[in-house]
Design a protein around this motif. Structure first.
Motif, PDB file in Angstrom:
ATOM      1  N   ALA A 141      39.088  36.371  47.857  1.00 53.78           N
ATOM      2  CA  ALA A 141      40.123  36.803  46.911  1.00 53.78           C
ATOM      3  C   ALA A 141      40.037  36.072  45.575  1.00 53.78           C
ATOM      4  CB  ALA A 141      41.503  36.577  47.532  1.00 53.78           C
ATOM      5  N   SER A 142      39.239  35.041  45.500  1.00 53.74           N
ATOM      6  CA  SER A 142      39.187  34.213  44.287  1.00 53.74           C
ATOM      7  C   SER A 142      38.509  34.940  43.136  1.00 53.74           C
ATOM      8  CB  SER A 142      38.425  32.927  44.597  1.00 53.74           C
ATOM      9  OG  SER A 142      37.901  32.368  43.416  1.00 53.74           O
ATOM     10  N   THR A 143      39.197  35.028  42.010  1.00 53.14           N
ATOM     11  CA  THR A 143      38.580  35.667  40.839  1.00 53.14           C
ATOM     12  C   THR A 143      37.492  34.783  40.248  1.00 53.14           C
ATOM     13  OG1 THR A 143      40.547  34.926  39.673  1.00 53.14           O
ATOM     14  CG2 THR A 143      40.313  37.257  39.974  1.00 53.14           C
ATOM     15  N   SER A 144      37.725  33.477  40.205  1.00 52.13           N
ATOM     16  CA  SER A 144      36.688  32.614  39.611  1.00 52.13           C
ATOM     17  C   SER A 144      35.405  32.706  40.429  1.00 52.13           C
ATOM     18  CB  SER A 144      37.172  31.169  39.475  1.00 52.13           C
ATOM     19  OG  SER A 144      37.503  30.605  40.720  1.00 52.13           O
ATOM     20  N   ARG A 145      35.537  32.777  41.761  1.00 52.54           N
ATOM     21  CA  ARG A 145      34.324  32.904  42.587  1.00 52.54           C
ATOM     22  C   ARG A 145      33.582  34.219  42.286  1.00 52.54           C
ATOM     23  NH1 ARG A 145      33.687  29.343  46.887  1.00 52.54           N
ATOM     24  NH2 ARG A 145      35.490  27.995  47.145  1.00 52.54           N
ATOM     25  N   GLY A 194      47.031  32.019  36.657  1.00 47.61           N
ATOM     26  CA  GLY A 194      48.052  33.023  36.924  1.00 47.61           C
ATOM     27  C   GLY A 194      48.820  33.371  35.664  1.00 47.61           C
ATOM     28  N   GLY A 195      49.166  32.349  34.877  1.00 48.50           N
ATOM     29  CA  GLY A 195      49.983  32.599  33.699  1.00 48.50           C
ATOM     30  C   GLY A 195      49.527  31.845  32.467  1.00 48.50           C
ATOM     31  N   VAL A 196      49.062  30.634  32.654  1.00 57.06           N
ATOM     32  CA  VAL A 196      48.749  29.765  31.518  1.00 57.06           C
ATOM     33  C   VAL A 196      47.589  30.336  30.688  1.00 57.06           C
ATOM     34  CG1 VAL A 196      47.695  27.523  30.974  1.00 57.06           C
ATOM     35  CG2 VAL A 196      49.644  27.638  32.524  1.00 57.06           C
ATOM     36  N   PRO A 197      47.793  30.575  29.378  1.00 57.42           N
ATOM     37  CA  PRO A 197      46.684  31.052  28.542  1.00 57.42           C
ATOM     38  C   PRO A 197      45.683  29.918  28.278  1.00 57.42           C
ATOM     39  CG  PRO A 197      48.829  31.518  27.520  1.00 57.42           C
ATOM     40  CD  PRO A 197      49.068  30.546  28.633  1.00 57.42           C
ATOM     41  N   SER A 232      35.345  25.854  42.763  1.00 53.16           N
ATOM     42  CA  SER A 232      36.375  24.916  43.201  1.00 53.16           C
ATOM     43  C   SER A 232      37.673  25.605  43.601  1.00 53.16           C
ATOM     44  CB  SER A 232      36.650  23.879  42.110  1.00 53.16           C
ATOM     45  OG  SER A 232      37.150  24.486  40.940  1.00 53.16           O
ATOM     46  N   SER A 233      37.664  26.954  43.663  1.00 55.80           N
ATOM     47  CA  SER A 233      38.870  27.637  44.132  1.00 55.80           C
ATOM     48  C   SER A 233      39.091  27.341  45.606  1.00 55.80           C
ATOM     49  CB  SER A 233      38.726  29.156  43.949  1.00 55.80           C
ATOM     50  OG  SER A 233      39.800  29.814  44.607  1.00 55.80           O
ATOM     51  N   ALA A 234      40.357  27.174  45.978  1.00 59.56           N
ATOM     52  CA  ALA A 234      40.699  26.993  47.398  1.00 59.56           C
ATOM     53  C   ALA A 234      40.587  28.323  48.141  1.00 59.56           C
ATOM     54  CB  ALA A 234      42.111  26.443  47.516  1.00 59.56           C
ATOM     55  N   ARG A 235      40.518  29.430  47.373  1.00 56.64           N
ATOM     56  CA  ARG A 235      40.478  30.750  48.009  1.00 56.64           C
ATOM     57  C   ARG A 235      39.034  31.176  48.263  1.00 56.64           C
ATOM     58  NH1 ARG A 235      44.303  34.993  45.241  1.00 56.64           N
ATOM     59  NH2 ARG A 235      43.062  34.638  43.361  1.00 56.64           N
ATOM     60  N   ALA A 236      38.884  32.136  49.174  1.00 61.16           N
ATOM     61  CA  ALA A 236      37.538  32.635  49.488  1.00 61.16           C
ATOM     62  C   ALA A 236      37.296  33.934  48.703  1.00 61.16           C
ATOM     63  CB  ALA A 236      37.400  32.817  51.000  1.00 61.16           C
TER      64      ALA A 236
HETATM   65  C1  FMN Z   1      47.879  25.164  43.890  1.00 63.62           C
HETATM   66  C2  FMN Z   1      47.918  26.178  42.776  1.00 63.62           C
HETATM   67  C3  FMN Z   1      48.412  25.812  41.546  1.00 63.62           C
HETATM   68  C4  FMN Z   1      48.441  26.727  40.498  1.00 63.62           C
HETATM   69  N1  FMN Z   1      48.895  26.323  39.287  1.00 63.62           N
HETATM   70  C5  FMN Z   1      48.866  27.183  38.251  1.00 63.62           C
HETATM   71  C6  FMN Z   1      49.285  26.769  36.957  1.00 63.62           C
HETATM   72  O1  FMN Z   1      49.658  25.636  36.710  1.00 63.62           O
HETATM   73  N2  FMN Z   1      49.254  27.681  35.962  1.00 63.62           N
HETATM   74  C7  FMN Z   1      48.834  28.972  36.160  1.00 63.62           C
HETATM   75  O2  FMN Z   1      48.825  29.750  35.213  1.00 63.62           O
HETATM   76  N3  FMN Z   1      48.408  29.385  37.371  1.00 63.62           N
HETATM   77  C8  FMN Z   1      48.423  28.528  38.419  1.00 63.62           C
HETATM   78  N4  FMN Z   1      47.981  28.934  39.642  1.00 63.62           N
HETATM   79  C9  FMN Z   1      47.445  30.311  39.790  1.00 63.62           C
HETATM   80  C10 FMN Z   1      45.923  30.303  39.747  1.00 63.62           C
HETATM   81  O3  FMN Z   1      45.430  29.657  38.596  1.00 63.62           O
HETATM   82  C11 FMN Z   1      45.397  31.722  39.792  1.00 63.62           C
HETATM   83  O4  FMN Z   1      45.827  32.333  40.994  1.00 63.62           O
HETATM   84  C12 FMN Z   1      43.897  31.777  39.690  1.00 63.62           C
HETATM   85  O5  FMN Z   1      43.491  33.112  39.783  1.00 63.62           O
HETATM   86  C13 FMN Z   1      43.260  30.978  40.796  1.00 63.62           C
HETATM   87  O6  FMN Z   1      41.847  31.093  40.721  1.00 63.62           O
HETATM   88  P1  FMN Z   1      41.057  31.892  41.845  1.00 63.62           P
HETATM   89  O7  FMN Z   1      41.467  33.339  41.705  1.00 63.62           O
HETATM   90  O8  FMN Z   1      39.636  31.687  41.541  1.00 63.62           O
HETATM   91  O9  FMN Z   1      41.464  31.333  43.185  1.00 63.62           O
HETATM   92  C14 FMN Z   1      47.969  28.050  40.713  1.00 63.62           C
HETATM   93  C15 FMN Z   1      47.476  28.417  41.961  1.00 63.62           C
HETATM   94  C16 FMN Z   1      47.453  27.499  42.987  1.00 63.62           C
HETATM   95  C17 FMN Z   1      46.902  27.916  44.322  1.00 63.62           C
END
Ligand code: FMN
Length: 196
Positions: free
Chosen positions: A19-23, A143-146, A13-17
């Motif tokens: 670069a997505s870590t979850s993917r 990104g930050g939230v544990p 469900s990541s919006a990223r391709a």
């Molecule tokens: C729209 C959006 C909202 C986000 N909101 C949060 C957030 O509330 N807390 C957080 O720790 N990271 C937040 N992030 C960072 C993502 O959780 C982080 O980049 C994560 O790696 C995304 O997953 P992905 O790498 O699979 O795309 C947000 C990122 C995006 C694009």
């Protein structure tokens, strides 16, 4: 003892391709199961599902013989998604934390999956999940939230939804706090490599 999985459903469900870590982590988990002979099915929620609408709700209270075209269309999407989930022995769910919760695309999937009479039912003792014997691996990135901190409304939500539909064998692989800490992604990939 867990059964050897035959079918594994990968949901991203990541919006990223790329670069997505979850993917990346979901893909690694998938590789492990594929190496042990499982069939993989992928559902990419970047191509978002429709939200539930009035026709969807009404289809649940209407005899299928009396469905309108709108009800048939709405229930048809849901049935396809539910069929995918029901056919899977293992669900691998990629869930980035977006604004402290799950991505809207993931929530749209949840709303299609939770379907009375198929994935849960109402009983005298309250709702009962109907998807017994399945396993879920939930890959949570942030990104930050544990994970499981007071401001993580994603991980507890996903656990609750899975429990609600009867799935209690849940493993969370965390790639949280990527902007604040070191080595989380590598640790998550190591965990992913050890799942099957
Ligand atoms: C729209 C959006 C909202 C986000 N909101 C949060 C957030 O509330 N807390 C957080 O720790 N990271 C937040 N992030 C960072 C993502 O959780 C982080 O980049 C994560 O790696 C995304 O997953 P992905 O790498 O699979 O795309 C947000 C990122 C995006 C694009």
């Amino acid at each position: 003892m867990r059964r050897v999985p035959v079918n594994v459903l990968l949901v991203n469900s990541s919006a990223r391709a790329e670069a997505s870590t979850s993917r990346q982590i979901v893909a690694k988990v998938g590789e492990q199961f594929a190496a042990s002979g499982a069939q993989l099915v992928s559902r990419d929620l970047a191509h978002s599902l429709p939200h539930v609408n009035e026709a969807w709700v009404q289809s649940g209270f209407t005899d299928p013989n009396d469905w309108t075209d709108a009800m048939r269309d709405a229930a048809g999407v849901s049935s396809q998604i539910v069929d995918e989930v029901m056919a899977a022995d293992v669900l691998v769910l990629g869930v980035p934390i977006y604004n402290f919760g799950v991505p809207a695309a993931f929530k749209a999937w949840v709303d299609q999956v939770c379907r009375a009479g198929r994935t849960f039912r109402y009983t005298e003792n309250g709702p009962e999940g109907l998807l017994k014997g399945k396993r879920a691996i939930v890959v949570v990135s942030s990104g930050g939230v544990p994970i499981d901190s007071p401001v993580d409304f994603a991980t507890p939500h996903v656990r609750q939804v899975l429990n609600f539909i009867g799935i209690t064998d849940i493993q969370v692989i965390g790639a949280d706090g990527q902007m604040t800490g070191e080595g989380k992604v590598e640790a998550a990939l190591e965990q992913a490599a050890a799942v099957a």
